[in-house]
Design a protein around this motif. Structure first.
Motif, PDB file in Angstrom:
ATOM      1  N   PRO A 434       5.654  -5.311  -0.185  1.00  0.00           N
ATOM      2  CA  PRO A 434       6.195  -4.170   0.611  1.00  0.00           C
ATOM      3  C   PRO A 434       5.821  -2.962   0.303  1.00  0.00           C
ATOM      4  CG  PRO A 434       7.909  -5.676  -0.322  1.00  0.00           C
ATOM      5  CD  PRO A 434       6.905  -6.347  -0.711  1.00  0.00           C
ATOM      6  N   PHE A 435       5.589  -2.674  -0.957  1.00  0.00           N
ATOM      7  CA  PHE A 435       4.863  -1.238  -1.370  1.00  0.00           C
ATOM      8  C   PHE A 435       3.541  -1.227  -0.886  1.00  0.00           C
ATOM      9  CE2 PHE A 435       8.103  -2.509  -4.741  1.00  0.00           C
ATOM     10  CZ  PHE A 435       8.994  -1.409  -4.617  1.00  0.00           C
ATOM     11  N   ILE A 436       2.659  -2.058  -0.710  1.00  0.00           N
ATOM     12  CA  ILE A 436       1.471  -2.150  -0.465  1.00  0.00           C
ATOM     13  C   ILE A 436       1.378  -1.867   1.154  1.00  0.00           C
ATOM     14  CG2 ILE A 436      -0.877  -3.497  -0.040  1.00  0.00           C
ATOM     15  CD1 ILE A 436      -0.366  -4.775  -2.490  1.00  0.00           C
ATOM     16  N   THR A 437       2.350  -2.605   1.917  1.00  0.00           N
ATOM     17  CA  THR A 437       2.526  -2.211   3.390  1.00  0.00           C
ATOM     18  C   THR A 437       2.908  -1.090   3.534  1.00  0.00           C
ATOM     19  OG1 THR A 437       2.902  -4.866   3.562  1.00  0.00           O
ATOM     20  CG2 THR A 437       3.524  -3.248   5.435  1.00  0.00           C
ATOM     21  N   ARG A 468      -4.811   7.969  -4.513  1.00  0.00           N
ATOM     22  CA  ARG A 468      -3.965   8.265  -3.764  1.00  0.00           C
ATOM     23  C   ARG A 468      -3.308   7.208  -2.716  1.00  0.00           C
ATOM     24  NH1 ARG A 468      -7.400  12.794  -2.945  1.00  0.00           N
ATOM     25  NH2 ARG A 468      -7.686  11.958  -1.150  1.00  0.00           N
ATOM     26  N   PRO A 469      -2.212   7.169  -2.454  1.00  0.00           N
ATOM     27  CA  PRO A 469      -1.786   6.305  -1.783  1.00  0.00           C
ATOM     28  C   PRO A 469      -2.607   6.172  -0.313  1.00  0.00           C
ATOM     29  CG  PRO A 469       0.113   7.093  -2.568  1.00  0.00           C
ATOM     30  CD  PRO A 469      -1.144   8.012  -3.055  1.00  0.00           C
ATOM     31  N   ALA A 470      -2.406   5.282   0.595  1.00  0.00           N
ATOM     32  CA  ALA A 470      -3.224   5.169   1.782  1.00  0.00           C
ATOM     33  C   ALA A 470      -2.327   5.827   2.672  1.00  0.00           C
ATOM     34  CB  ALA A 470      -3.476   3.772   2.256  1.00  0.00           C
ATOM     35  N   GLY A 471      -3.069   6.696   3.754  1.00  0.00           N
ATOM     36  CA  GLY A 471      -2.005   7.410   4.878  1.00  0.00           C
ATOM     37  C   GLY A 471      -2.605   7.032   6.093  1.00  0.00           C
ATOM     38  N   GLN A 472      -2.530   8.228   7.051  1.00  0.00           N
ATOM     39  CA  GLN A 472      -2.933   7.860   8.404  1.00  0.00           C
ATOM     40  C   GLN A 472      -4.169   8.470   9.004  1.00  0.00           C
ATOM     41  OE1 GLN A 472      -1.206   5.885  10.220  1.00  0.00           O
ATOM     42  NE2 GLN A 472       0.175   5.384   8.541  1.00  0.00           N
ATOM     43  N   LEU A 482      -8.649  -1.544   2.877  1.00  0.00           N
ATOM     44  CA  LEU A 482      -8.787  -1.969   1.554  1.00  0.00           C
ATOM     45  C   LEU A 482      -7.710  -2.589   0.984  1.00  0.00           C
ATOM     46  CD1 LEU A 482     -10.976  -2.506  -0.515  1.00  0.00           C
ATOM     47  CD2 LEU A 482     -10.215  -0.066  -1.211  1.00  0.00           C
ATOM     48  N   MET A 483      -6.471  -1.819   1.057  1.00  0.00           N
ATOM     49  CA  MET A 483      -5.286  -2.343   0.474  1.00  0.00           C
ATOM     50  C   MET A 483      -4.912  -3.688   1.044  1.00  0.00           C
ATOM     51  SD  MET A 483      -4.089   0.053  -1.698  1.00  0.00           S
ATOM     52  CE  MET A 483      -2.661   0.137  -1.897  1.00  0.00           C
ATOM     53  N   GLN A 484      -5.024  -3.668   2.346  1.00  0.00           N
ATOM     54  CA  GLN A 484      -4.630  -5.052   3.249  1.00  0.00           C
ATOM     55  C   GLN A 484      -5.424  -6.147   2.642  1.00  0.00           C
ATOM     56  OE1 GLN A 484      -1.975  -5.277   5.177  1.00  0.00           O
ATOM     57  NE2 GLN A 484      -2.405  -7.681   5.165  1.00  0.00           N
ATOM     58  N   GLU A 485      -6.754  -5.789   2.606  1.00  0.00           N
ATOM     59  CA  GLU A 485      -7.713  -6.867   1.931  1.00  0.00           C
ATOM     60  C   GLU A 485      -7.249  -7.277   0.648  1.00  0.00           C
ATOM     61  OE1 GLU A 485     -12.393  -7.613   1.108  1.00  0.00           O
ATOM     62  OE2 GLU A 485     -11.609  -5.745   2.028  1.00  0.00           O
ATOM     63  N   LEU A 486      -6.771  -6.435  -0.420  1.00  0.00           N
ATOM     64  CA  LEU A 486      -6.501  -6.790  -1.534  1.00  0.00           C
ATOM     65  C   LEU A 486      -5.231  -7.752  -1.537  1.00  0.00           C
ATOM     66  CD1 LEU A 486      -6.833  -6.716  -4.765  1.00  0.00           C
ATOM     67  CD2 LEU A 486      -5.439  -4.684  -4.608  1.00  0.00           C
ATOM     68  N   LYS A 487      -4.280  -7.169  -0.462  1.00  0.00           N
ATOM     69  CA  LYS A 487      -2.965  -7.958  -0.542  1.00  0.00           C
ATOM     70  C   LYS A 487      -3.273  -9.367   0.056  1.00  0.00           C
ATOM     71  CE  LYS A 487       1.395  -8.288   2.021  1.00  0.00           C
ATOM     72  NZ  LYS A 487       1.948  -7.579   3.231  1.00  0.00           N
ATOM     73  N   ASP A 488      -4.145  -9.621   1.089  1.00  0.00           N
ATOM     74  CA  ASP A 488      -4.687 -10.904   1.530  1.00  0.00           C
ATOM     75  C   ASP A 488      -5.235 -11.547   0.497  1.00  0.00           C
ATOM     76  OD1 ASP A 488      -3.612 -10.270   3.766  1.00  0.00           O
ATOM     77  OD2 ASP A 488      -5.463  -9.706   4.801  1.00  0.00           O
ATOM     78  N   SER A 489      -6.243 -11.173  -0.520  1.00  0.00           N
ATOM     79  CA  SER A 489      -6.730 -11.940  -1.655  1.00  0.00           C
ATOM     80  C   SER A 489      -5.622 -12.549  -2.461  1.00  0.00           C
ATOM     81  CB  SER A 489      -7.792 -10.983  -2.341  1.00  0.00           C
ATOM     82  OG  SER A 489      -8.849 -10.562  -1.699  1.00  0.00           O
TER      83      SER A 489
END
Length: 496
Positions: A434-437, A468-472, A482-489
């Motif tokens: 949830p934190f990554i999302t 820094r956290p990912a924004g918009q 990139l964060m989503q890719e890491l989460k999927d991995s």
């Protein structure tokens, strides 16, 4: 006229005796105890060697030694170096102190690691209640090395007169010094009749290592070194935590010796050979004796036993002839009174449980994990770590920090003893989803976790954008991908 009947009973046994220890637990200091050298409450040599005769004590001691010092030393800051209010000068000084302390504990001993030397002293402490380490100083008078001292040869002397000493501590970022009165003890080591005296760590006086006397001037080669005494309890000598179970320990040993002798030669007579109206022949008697003396049961394996008996002659009749009574030979089994397995198995199990309880250890730590599954094993490890090993590490390392670091002028860092890491990277990944999302963590925040999952070290990316956290915005949209890719991995690793 009824004839007289003679009954003879003979018990055949093997010529072997039960094993007995031939050791004599002598105390070389027995003639020296008095006002100066204090006698220990228990025989140190016996306590030191008793683990050799136990099937559970050494495992408990090894569990303490491995789990307290086996994970190694580490260094940590005494303050949060990443806090915004910490100035750069203080941070740089702390980083230098970190490097100094790290080099200090790595060079405490050149043949063994510092953790190994400390482990030897802890093993002595758990066996006898007392452990000793000798502290060596360099040419500037700073602590620079440690050596292990065998507890069998060490004794504690009485406390001397109070001496004024200074203590350093840090308050509000400033190092302050206070003075106190303290009584120091002496220690003596004796091997093969030769005595060497030591002084307690921190004693500022000069002591003659040959006599134990305090002097004003003395050649450096005759000056006594210092000792750190690790003990259980607050007495002059420490007392082992398992001493209340010493009767059970000896009883378990005797039960094992009894079982050994049963399997060696048998504790009961397995059968009775009865001869009625006669007696065994001399040849049968010798063969039966040889058969019983084959303790290993190898020489007579798969052989037949032939027993010959001779009848008893009656009185001569009118014609001068002799009547021989009919002989009856019977072998009666006594198997119903024999033990089917070793004796005192329940007693031995209860003794093991009691001794393990003295150390507050679950069976998992002594190699008895038959009744554990993963959930119960993890729970047992975590509770034991929290209630036993972590407090022991903290107490031990606090003593070392209090004694050593002020003299090294190190106040921004301290030594720690590392413990096991119970964190599961896959379980952490579930929590981080949830934190990554939500974009609450940066890519660099997850580099260490990804490295542990992948089994290799991953350095942080130097660019500020990865901190820094990912924004918009457009630049950070790539970071979100990139964060989503890491989460999927991580999810792929969890499901594989």
């Amino acid at each position: 006229m009824p004839h007289n009947q003679t009954v003879r009973a003979t018990v055949l046994k093997a010529n072997a005796s039960a094993p007995q220890t031939k050791q004599i637990y002598e105390d070389d200091f027995s003639d020296l105890y008095g006002e100066d050298i204090i006698a220990p409450p228990y025989n140190i040599t016996e306590l030191k060697t008793i683990a050799e005769y136990s099937t559970i004590l050494q495992q408990c001691i090894d569990a303490y030694r491995v789990n307290i010092t086996g994970f190694g030393f580490d260094v940590e800051y005494t303050f949060d170096v990443n806090a915004t209010e910490v100035d750069q000068e203080k941070k740089k000084k702390a980083e230098k102190d970190w490097a100094r302390l790290e080099a200090f504990y790595k060079c405490l001993h050149f043949d063994e690691s510092a953790e190994m030397i400390l482990g030897y002293a802890i093993e002595d402490r758990e066996k006898t209640g007392n452990g000793f380490m000798e502290v060596l100083r360099d040419g500037m008078g700073k602590p620079a090395g440690i050596e292990y001292l065998d507890v069998k040869y060490m004794r504690v002397c009485g406390a001397g007169e109070p001496v004024e000493v200074s203590f350093m501590y840090e308050e509000n970022g400033k190092v302050k010094r206070i003075k106190r009165q303290k009584r120091f003890r002496k220690f003596v080591q004796m091997i093969n009749g030769k005595k060497v005296f030591f002084k307690e760590y921190g004693d500022p006086r000069k002591m003659d290592m040959r006599t134990g006397e305090y002097v004003s001037t003395l050649a450096e080669k005759h000056q006594a070194n210092e000792v750190i005494h690790l003990k259980i309890g607050s007495g002059v000598y420490g007392v082992p935590r398992w001493v209340g179970n010493i009767v059970n320990l000896y009883g378990a040993r005797k039960a094992e010796e009894l079982n050994f002798m049963y399997f060696k030669q048998g504790r009961h007579v397995p059968a009775a050979i009865t001869v009625e109206n006669g007696m065994l022949s001399e040849a049968s008697y010798r063969e039966l004796q040889a058969y019983m003396n084959d303790l290993e049961g190898v020489e007579n394996a798969h052989k037949f036993l032939l027993i010959e008996a001779e009848g008893i002659a009656k009185e001569k009749d009118l014609h001068g002839g002799e009547d021989i009574t009919p002989v009856s030979v019977e072998i009666k089994s006594l198997a119903e009174i024999l033990q089917n397995d070793a004796l005192f198995l329940e007693y031995d199990e209860k003794s093991r449980n009691k001794l393990r309880s003295a150390f507050r250890l679950p069976p998992l730590y002594t190699g008895e994990a038959q009744e554990y599954n993963r959930a119960t094993a993890d729970t047992a490890r975590k509770i034991t770590e929290e209630q036993v090993f972590q407090p022991e590490r903290k107490t031990l390392v606090n003593k070392l920090n209090t004694l050593l670091l002020p003299e090294l002028n190190l106040h921004d860092v301290r030594l720690t003893l590392k413990g096991p890491d119970f964190r599961d990277p896959l379980e952490i990944a579930k929590v981080l989803g949830p934190f990554i999302t939500a974009g609450a963590v940066s890519p660099n925040d997850l580099r260490d976790l990804a490295g542990r999952v992948l089994g290799k070290t991953l350095e942080e990316w130097p660019e500020d954008v990865y901190k820094r956290p990912a924004g918009q915005d457009a630049e950070k949209t790539n970071l979100t991908a990139l964060m989503q890719e890491l989460k999927d991995s991580i999810e792929d690793i969890k499901t594989s």
